[in-house]
Design a protein around this motif. Structure first.
Motif, short mmCIF file in Angstrom:
data_model
loop_
_atom_site.label_atom_id
_atom_site.label_comp_id
_atom_site.label_asym_id
_atom_site.label_seq_id
_atom_site.Cartn_x
_atom_site.Cartn_y
_atom_site.Cartn_z
N TYR A 182 1.10 -1.44 0.09
CA TYR A 182 0.31 -0.06 0.07
C TYR A 182 1.12 1.60 0.20
N LYS A 183 1.47 1.48 0.74
CA LYS A 183 2.93 2.27 0.63
C LYS A 183 3.57 2.97 -0.28
N LYS A 184 3.99 1.55 -0.74
CA LYS A 184 4.46 1.37 -2.59
C LYS A 184 3.65 2.26 -2.97
N ILE A 185 1.95 2.09 -3.39
CA ILE A 185 1.31 3.04 -4.38
C ILE A 185 0.96 3.18 -4.11
N ALA A 186 0.96 3.97 -3.14
CA ALA A 186 0.36 5.17 -2.55
C ALA A 186 1.31 6.69 -2.60
N GLY A 187 2.38 6.22 -1.91
CA GLY A 187 3.49 6.73 -2.49
C GLY A 187 3.68 7.16 -4.33
N SER A 188 3.62 6.06 -5.36
CA SER A 188 3.73 6.68 -6.79
C SER A 188 3.15 7.55 -7.32
N GLY A 189 1.69 8.01 -6.35
CA GLY A 189 0.38 8.95 -6.82
C GLY A 189 -0.69 7.19 -8.17
N LEU A 190 -0.20 6.29 -8.16
CA LEU A 190 -1.76 5.67 -8.04
C LEU A 190 -2.73 5.97 -7.81
N LEU A 191 -3.28 6.50 -6.89
CA LEU A 191 -3.79 6.48 -5.85
C LEU A 191 -4.71 8.81 -5.86
N ASN A 192 -4.14 9.69 -6.61
CA ASN A 192 -3.66 10.41 -6.90
C ASN A 192 -4.60 11.10 -7.60
N PRO A 193 -5.92 11.97 -7.81
CA PRO A 193 -6.86 12.46 -8.73
C PRO A 193 -5.93 13.81 -9.62
N VAL A 194 -5.91 14.02 -10.55
CA VAL A 194 -4.96 14.69 -12.25
C VAL A 194 -5.69 15.94 -12.18
N SER A 195 -6.80 15.54 -12.20
CA SER A 195 -7.53 17.19 -12.55
C SER A 195 -7.47 18.28 -11.90
N LYS A 196 -6.99 17.33 -10.42
CA LYS A 196 -6.89 18.75 -8.86
C LYS A 196 -6.15 18.10 -8.68
N TYR A 211 -8.23 16.43 -20.70
CA TYR A 211 -9.73 16.30 -21.13
C TYR A 211 -9.84 17.68 -20.10
N SER A 212 -9.93 17.63 -19.34
CA SER A 212 -9.26 18.93 -18.60
C SER A 212 -8.93 20.22 -19.88
N GLU A 213 -8.21 19.91 -20.35
CA GLU A 213 -7.42 21.29 -21.08
C GLU A 213 -8.48 21.41 -22.16
N ALA A 214 -9.43 20.30 -22.63
CA ALA A 214 -9.87 20.61 -24.02
C ALA A 214 -11.76 21.03 -23.45
N TYR A 215 -11.56 20.40 -22.59
CA TYR A 215 -12.70 21.48 -22.13
C TYR A 215 -12.51 22.14 -20.86
N LYS A 216 -11.58 23.53 -20.46
CA LYS A 216 -11.57 24.01 -20.18
C LYS A 216 -12.14 25.56 -20.18
N ASN A 217 -12.82 25.46 -21.90
CA ASN A 217 -13.95 27.10 -21.85
C ASN A 217 -14.83 25.97 -21.83
N LYS A 218 -15.59 24.98 -22.11
CA LYS A 218 -16.99 24.36 -22.29
C LYS A 218 -17.41 24.77 -20.60
N LYS A 219 -18.72 24.44 -21.02
CA LYS A 219 -19.82 24.73 -19.18
C LYS A 219 -20.57 23.12 -19.10
N ARG A 220 -20.15 22.58 -19.79
CA ARG A 220 -20.89 21.10 -18.99
C ARG A 220 -20.15 20.40 -19.36
N SER A 221 -19.90 18.65 -18.93
CA SER A 221 -19.12 18.06 -18.97
C SER A 221 -20.33 16.89 -19.50
N PRO A 222 -19.81 15.96 -20.70
CA PRO A 222 -20.43 15.44 -21.51
C PRO A 222 -20.94 14.23 -20.57
N ILE A 223 -20.57 14.02 -19.43
CA ILE A 223 -21.04 12.84 -18.76
C ILE A 223 -22.05 13.24 -17.74
N ASP A 273 -11.82 14.10 -10.70
CA ASP A 273 -11.45 12.89 -11.18
C ASP A 273 -12.09 12.86 -12.85
N PHE A 274 -12.53 14.25 -13.41
CA PHE A 274 -13.06 14.53 -14.80
C PHE A 274 -12.04 13.40 -15.78
#
Length: 337
Positions: A222-236, A276-288, A297-298
């Protein structure tokens, strides 16, 4: 002990078959939930069935073999409803009416009265119903390979409604047949973050970059995986609100986060993780619909959907907060190469 032969030759066998069909819908749900029936609709059906069988049993013209099956079936239903004292009374009534009914033997096993179920089964010429019970025993014991074989054997001889109602348990046995050590991770209806990591590690290649092929303790893994960033969000950025712990229950949103990070690290494309965040930064709504543009987690959700690692629940929404089962997560995991 030739009870099934006796039943085949009595008037009203079609009525027993109808009762068995109604019971099978409820009984299969009992085993799927691994507990007494709680669904209100099924509970109403169960109470109505019990009432209908009780009224039928009052007919003085009934043959003893018919009556024994009726009481035994009522007892099995009472057992599913958590009414064990009532189930035992029905068993006693069944035994008094006619000894040697297959359903009565099943009821005795469920009540713990009959300890030699396998031995007693040998005394019956038609074992189909008893083979189905063996399938349910194996399923409850998480011996899925054995359960699968018994389900398939039973369905060859039983009426089609048994497959219709118990087929879901048979299919789940097929999916879980390779799960190790009984209650394997695949059999879990929901996963914690740690269990998600352990399930991933059952394919050593997927986490080789973090384990170097070594067997690590759960804590170190768990320490290895958490430390690697696999559990971190990428959109924020990671913060107290979107962080997870090893005990956190895995939703589809968290699963997407982990899978998207794993996908990009294996592809050596971490720089594309937030595209995807970059592509949708000027959009008003999410496609989902149920994943907002400002969700941490967008990117993970859109990435997993676009790359067919995960899908939309109904073609529109992602089911972001729905908890993930072992089977569901494993299916998505298998799409990461």
């Amino acid at each position: 002990m030739q009870d099934d032969i006796a039943l085949d030759n009595i008037a009203g066998n079609a009525e027993i078959s109808a009762f068995e069909s109604r019971f099978s819908e409820i009984d299969s749900a009992y085993f799927e939930a691994d507990e007494s029936i709680k669904d209100k609709n099924l509970l109403r059906k169960a109470e109505l069935l019990l009432s209908d069988m009780e009224k039928t049993s009052e007919n003085p013209a009934l043959k003893n073999a018919f009556l024994a099956r009726l009481y035994a079936l009522s007892g099995c239903l009472a057992f599913d409803l958590g009414k064990k004292s009532l189930a035992k009374k029905y068993y006693e009534s069944s035994s008094s009416a006619f000894k040697g009914d297959a359903r009565a033997l099943i009821l005795a096993r469920r009540l713990g009265i009959e300890k030699n179920f396998d031995e007693k089964t040998k005394q019956f010429s038609d074992k189909s119903l008893l083979v189905l019970e063996k399938a349910l025993i194996s399923y409850s014991s998480c011996d899925y390979a054995k359960a699968l074989a018994s389900f398939d054997e039973a369905f060859l001889s039983l009426e089609p409604f048994y497959r219709r109602f118990y087929g879901g348990l048979r299919d789940k046995s097929w999916q879980l047949r390779s799960a190790e050590g009984g209650k394997g991770l695949l059999s879990l209806e929901k996963l914690s973050v740690l269990q998600m990591i352990l399930l991933t590690n059952q394919n050593p290649d997927l986490l080789y970059n973090y384990t170097a092929g070594k067997e690590l303790s759960e804590k170190d893994l768990y320490k290895k995986i958490a430390g690697s960033g696999l559990l971190n969000p990428v959109s924020k950025s990671l913060d107290a609100e979107n962080a997870v712990t090893k005990e956190t229950s895995v939703t589809r949103l968290i699963a997407a986060r982990f899978l998207w990070n794993l996908y990009n690290q294996r592809k050596n494309t971490p720089h594309l993780a937030a595209k995807y965040s970059e592509a949708y930064k000027n959009k008003k709504r999410s496609p989902i619909l149920d994943v907002r543009l400002d969700s941490p987690d967008f990117d993970a959700v859109l990435g997993c959907v676009e790359n067919e690692i995960m899908n939309l629940e109904d073609g529109i929404e992602f089911g972001a907060e729905k908890e993930v089962s072992g089977i569901e997560f494993n299916e998505s995991l298998g799409k990461i190469k």
